[in-house]
Design an enzyme around this catalytic site. Structure first.
Site, PDB file in Angstrom:
ATOM      1  N   ARG A  60       1.077  -1.078   0.212  1.00  0.00           N
ATOM      2  CA  ARG A  60       0.210   0.085  -0.037  1.00  0.00           C
ATOM      3  C   ARG A  60       0.862   1.190   0.064  1.00  0.00           C
ATOM      4  O   ARG A  60       1.883   1.338   0.765  1.00  0.00           O
ATOM      5  CB  ARG A  60      -0.850  -0.001   1.350  1.00  0.00           C
ATOM      6  CG  ARG A  60      -1.877   1.288   1.481  1.00  0.00           C
ATOM      7  CD  ARG A  60      -2.926   0.754   2.443  1.00  0.00           C
ATOM      8  NE  ARG A  60      -2.182   0.433   3.671  1.00  0.00           N
ATOM      9  CZ  ARG A  60      -2.050   1.180   4.845  1.00  0.00           C
ATOM     10  NH1 ARG A  60      -2.272   2.537   4.767  1.00  0.00           N
ATOM     11  NH2 ARG A  60      -1.343   0.565   5.836  1.00  0.00           N
ATOM     12  N   LYS A  63       5.523   3.895   4.946  1.00  0.00           N
ATOM     13  CA  LYS A  63       6.183   2.946   4.276  1.00  0.00           C
ATOM     14  C   LYS A  63       7.337   3.416   3.484  1.00  0.00           C
ATOM     15  O   LYS A  63       8.157   2.295   3.078  1.00  0.00           O
ATOM     16  CB  LYS A  63       5.118   2.105   3.620  1.00  0.00           C
ATOM     17  CG  LYS A  63       4.090   1.468   4.296  1.00  0.00           C
ATOM     18  CD  LYS A  63       3.289   0.519   3.356  1.00  0.00           C
ATOM     19  CE  LYS A  63       2.015   0.003   4.583  1.00  0.00           C
ATOM     20  NZ  LYS A  63       2.358  -1.307   5.133  1.00  0.00           N
ATOM     21  N   LYS A  80       6.664 -13.317   2.673  1.00  0.00           N
ATOM     22  CA  LYS A  80       6.466 -13.917   1.538  1.00  0.00           C
ATOM     23  C   LYS A  80       7.752 -13.625   0.581  1.00  0.00           C
ATOM     24  O   LYS A  80       8.207 -15.150  -0.111  1.00  0.00           O
ATOM     25  CB  LYS A  80       5.417 -13.112   0.582  1.00  0.00           C
ATOM     26  CG  LYS A  80       4.029 -13.361   1.306  1.00  0.00           C
ATOM     27  CD  LYS A  80       3.077 -12.382   0.753  1.00  0.00           C
ATOM     28  CE  LYS A  80       1.631 -12.173   1.817  1.00  0.00           C
ATOM     29  NZ  LYS A  80       0.946 -11.126   1.428  1.00  0.00           N
TER      30      LYS A  80
END
Length: 827
Positions: free
Chosen positions: A566, A571, A677
């Site tokens: 996002r 971030k 991941k």
């Protein structure tokens, strides 16, 4: 069938399982295509997918029925996972893997000259979530099914996802994501289990024949919640859990009187107003109507789900709620569903006629709360006047909860009025607002964070007052991701190599993957070659995606440097693009000795009303356009912004990534799951000491992780004397980057468009301290580039990242939730 259907009725004769051999799959596919859908070969490819999905769903029905029977025995304790998001992605490939029928299905389609992968690609991503929160919920559901834990997911059946992201002239453009346009072959409608949800109206207080006071919520505007069930298959264990999604519709779909009077729009007005509740994921809440709609969504989910659980309870226990808490637990996924605390109280008192004390004991024994943020502004609050208008009875209950709670606070800390104001469920400064996270904490028996640092900071900062009152409530449950989706399905080449070298037990027990370390210890060159071949194949797959979506050619010999998540200032995609500009400046200055070619991929969506996030996307695209078209640069540096990032794209991205960017401001990222991941698929992380990065660093070792930047305590200390201009003046590389930005080199014909970005990073009040970490970040990037040139060293780091990813399986996470919070029995 009197409030029962085949999947919920234990008395109906069991259905028989269907065979899943190649011939049976081919016959089922052909039958659905021709007889059910009325189509033949050569028609729209979507119908091939729908026919195959229905064929596979038939094979799910028997274990689904069996699972539901086992879970609904009277003595079975169950958990209910309440979440506004379930980002499940595509379902077909996942079911084929879990049911172990992929090979048979592949061979069956060959009889029709159809490739399985082409059919899988026709499935749209389910628009049921936006980012990490929703994907985490999907991974949780996968693991619960694979661990045979009796957990039911409850969410909303959004007709439209958040939006489909297009890029036009570098800007994000939003288009509707109508993922349900062609229907959803995986869902089963359950209209017989509809629930009525109330809004508006008023409350009436009255006394019964014994003089006991009760409350009625009357004159309400009602909406019907219709459940749709989706199967969540476990990994090769004949277990299928349920995700129940609610759709809103009106109590009366059509007003014939209005229609006959010529008022055609008014005739369907009630239907349209009701259906707005489940039309779109995360309506833009910049307006008052948007805020109201979001609050309605949250209450709609909570009320429908709790009523459904009580319906199931009363099938075997009638109106006896004395042992309800012994067999039921609700897990609230972040603050969105926390109105469930007040709704459970309302139902127990007003509908079931329990006393306040009885209802409160049940509520505080069944509700559990997971927090996902350290940003105070992300903790939802709702205006009291809006709550009183839309949910008047709930607001009365919240007021009373607060009164009793503040009394307890005054007894614990006499005379501490400041503490009472801080801890009150009602914020009194300015417009009165309900603090939903506080309601969740007060009404729950468990409060957990989602990474070790996050949980520590919750106790020391955001929820410190509550931790001092109830330290026993607080615990940590570090997030994870499912290895079935994120290695076995997303990375078949790596999965095959792992199966060959260490067996296939890792799929259901990721701790087994630790044995990969022996290949590094033995310096197994042949294995490293195989590992490298797998990575190159995955990089080529990613390069193909990038050229198709962006028109940018990535050379597979380059280091694939990826940040997909996002778009948000904390971030720090900005920090990433500042480094990209730095690399570009080096090339323009012919500073390319010992150079490592780099292909930078950035992707993610910005909320429609988030100006700065959308401006960051524009900057990334402008920088990419300049760099990719500068003949001096060539293959040394490529940059692409991948539009419409989603689960299906991530399934290609994470196997093909070399360097995983996890660069949030320390102390701001609760956990992160993208980092996990990437790690599982052999990417090496460059990251701050934040969220689950810390536990990844501890698992893999500092020598296999590129750490940079201030730590959380250093961030807080720096804020008081933060001087970004001084940082610029003392760093020639940063000075060059800022000068390039300020000169308009990346916006020659769009003057001043990036002034807000430049102003934000140069501001001493920048909450994300972007420039404070620039030098450390550049140094870590240089180290990553140098390491990448040493192929054997890099490959060893890659292998060791995968080998040490076992802790980050959601199987471990769910086992911890179950051990410490849910206490369910595995069948």
């Amino acid at each position: 069938m009197n409030d029962k259907d085949w999947i919920e009725d234990n008395t109906i004769s069991e259905i028989e399982p269907l065979p899943a051999d190649t011939r049976s799959m081919a016959e089922g596919f052909n039958r659905y295509l021709r007889n059910h859908l009325g189509h033949f070969m050569g028609f729209v490819p979507y119908y091939l997918y729908e026919a195959l999905a229905l064929t596979v769903r038939d094979r799910i029905m028997y274990p689904w029925h069996q699972t539901w029977q086992r879970y609904n025995q009277p003595d079975t304790r169950k958990a209910y996972y309440l979440s506004l998001e379930f980002l499940i992605g595509r379902a077909l490939g996942n079911h084929l893997l879990n049911l172990n029928i992929k090979d048979q299905t592949h061979d069956a389609l060959l009889d029709f000259s159809v490739e399985l992968e082409d059919v899988i690609d026709e499935e749209p991503d389910a628009g049921l979530g936006n980012g990490g929160l929703g994907r985490l919920a999907a991974c949780f559901m996968d693991s619960c099914a694979s661990l045979d834990l009796p957990v039911i997911g409850y969410g909303i059946r959004y007709e439209y996802g958040m939006f489909r992201q297009l890029i036009e002239k570098g800007f994000q453009v939003e288009e509707p994501d109508h993922w349900l346009r062609d229907g959803n072959p995986w869902e089963v409608a359950r209209p017989e289990f509809e629930q009525t949800i109330h809004f508006g109206g008023r409350t009436e207080h009255f006394h019964d024949q014994e003089g006991v006071e009760h409350v009625r919520w009357v004159d309400t505007e009602d909406v019907i919640a219709i459940p749709y069930d989706m199967p969540i298959s476990g990994y090769r264990n004949q277990n299928v859990n349920t995700l129940r999604l609610w759709k809103a519709t009106a109590t009366e779909l059509f007003s014939l009187a209005d229609f006959n009077a010529g008022s055609y729009s008014e005739a369907v007005e009630a239907k349209n107003d009701a259906e707005h509740i489940t039309t779109v994921l995360y309506p833009n809440d910049a307006s008052e109507s948007g805020k109201e709609l979001r609050l309605k969504q949250q209450y709609f989910l909570a009320s429908a789900s709790i009523k459904d659980v009580m319906r199931l309870w009363e099938r075997t226990h009638a109106d006896d709620y004395s042992c309800f808490a012994e067999f039921n637990v609700f897990q609230m996924n972040d603050t969105h569903p926390t109105i469930a605390v007040a709704e459970l109280m309302r139902i127990l008192m007003d509908d079931k006629r329990l006393t306040w004390d009885e209802a409160w004991k049940i509520t505080t024994s069944t509700m559990a709360y997971t927090n996902h943020t350290l940003l105070p502004e992300a903790l939802e609050t709702w205006p009291v006047d809006m709550m009183q208008r839309l949910l008047p009875r709930l607001m009365e209950i919240i007021f009373h909860i607060n009164e009793l709670f503040l009394h307890d606070i005054s007894m614990k800390w006499p005379g501490d009025s400041e503490r009472q104001a801080r801890m009150s469920l009602i914020a009194e400064d300015g417009q009165k607002r309900v603090r939903m996270a506080y309601l969740a904490i007060v009404g729950s028996f468990s409060v957990n964070g989602v990474a070790a640092l996050h949980s520590k900071l919750l106790c020391e900062g955001l929820f410190r007052d509550f931790y001092e009152l109830w330290p026993e409530k607080f615990n940590n449950k570090t997030n994870g991701v499912t290895p079935r989706r994120w290695i076995a399905y997303a990375n078949p080449e790596l999965s095959a190599l792992l199966n060959d070298k260490i067996g296939d037990e890792w799929v259901s027990d990721l701790s087994k993957i630790k044995s990969l370390e022996s290949f590094v210890a033995n310096n197994d060159q042949a294995f490293f070659k195989q590992w490298d071949d797998v990575k190159r194949a995955n990089k080529q797959r990613l390069a193909d995606l990038v050229v198709d979506a962006c028109g940018v050619v990535f050379d597979v010999n380059s280091m694939f440097d990826v940040q997909v998540k996002r778009i948000h200032e904390y971030k720090r995609q900005l920090l990433n693009i500042l480094h990209v500009i730095h690399c570009y400046w080096r090339i323009k200055q012919d500073d390319v000795d010992e150079w490592t070619n780099r292909a930078v991929l950035i992707g993610g969506k910005a909320a429609p009303g988030y100006h700065m996030a959308k401006l960051i996307i524009k900057l990334v695209n402008n920088v990419a356009d300049v760099i990719n078209n500068d003949p001096d640069v060539g293959d040394r540096l490529k940059v692409a912004f991948l539009p419409d990032y989603n689960v299906s794209k991530m399934e290609i991205i994470c196997p093909g990534t070399d360097l995983s960017e996890q660069v949030s401001t320390a102390g701001k990222e609760a956990s992160g799951t993208g980092n996990m991941k990437f790690m599982m698929n052999g990417a090496v992380t460059i990251g701050t000491y934040d969220g689950a990065n810390i536990e990844i660093l501890e698992a893999v070792g500092e020598e296999n992780f590129f750490l940079f930047g201030l730590k959380a305590d250093e961030v807080e200390a720096t804020r008081h004397q933060y001087d970004p201009q001084a940082i610029i003046d003392n760093d020639e590389d940063l000075k060059a980057v800022i000068q390039l930005l300020e000169s308009g080199h990346f916006n020659l014909f769009e003057p001043h468009i990036f002034d807000d970005i430049i102003g934000s990073v140069k501001s001493p009040h920048d909450p994300w301290l972007t420039l404070a970490d620039f030098r450390s970040y550049v140094d870590a990037q240089d180290m990553a580039a140098a390491t990448y040139r040493d192929r054997e060293k890099w490959l060893k780091m890659s292998v060791l990242n995968t080998a040490n990813s076992g802790f980050f399986s959601t199987d471990r996470t769910m086992q911890e939730y179950n051990r410490d919070i849910w206490k369910l029995k595995q069948s």
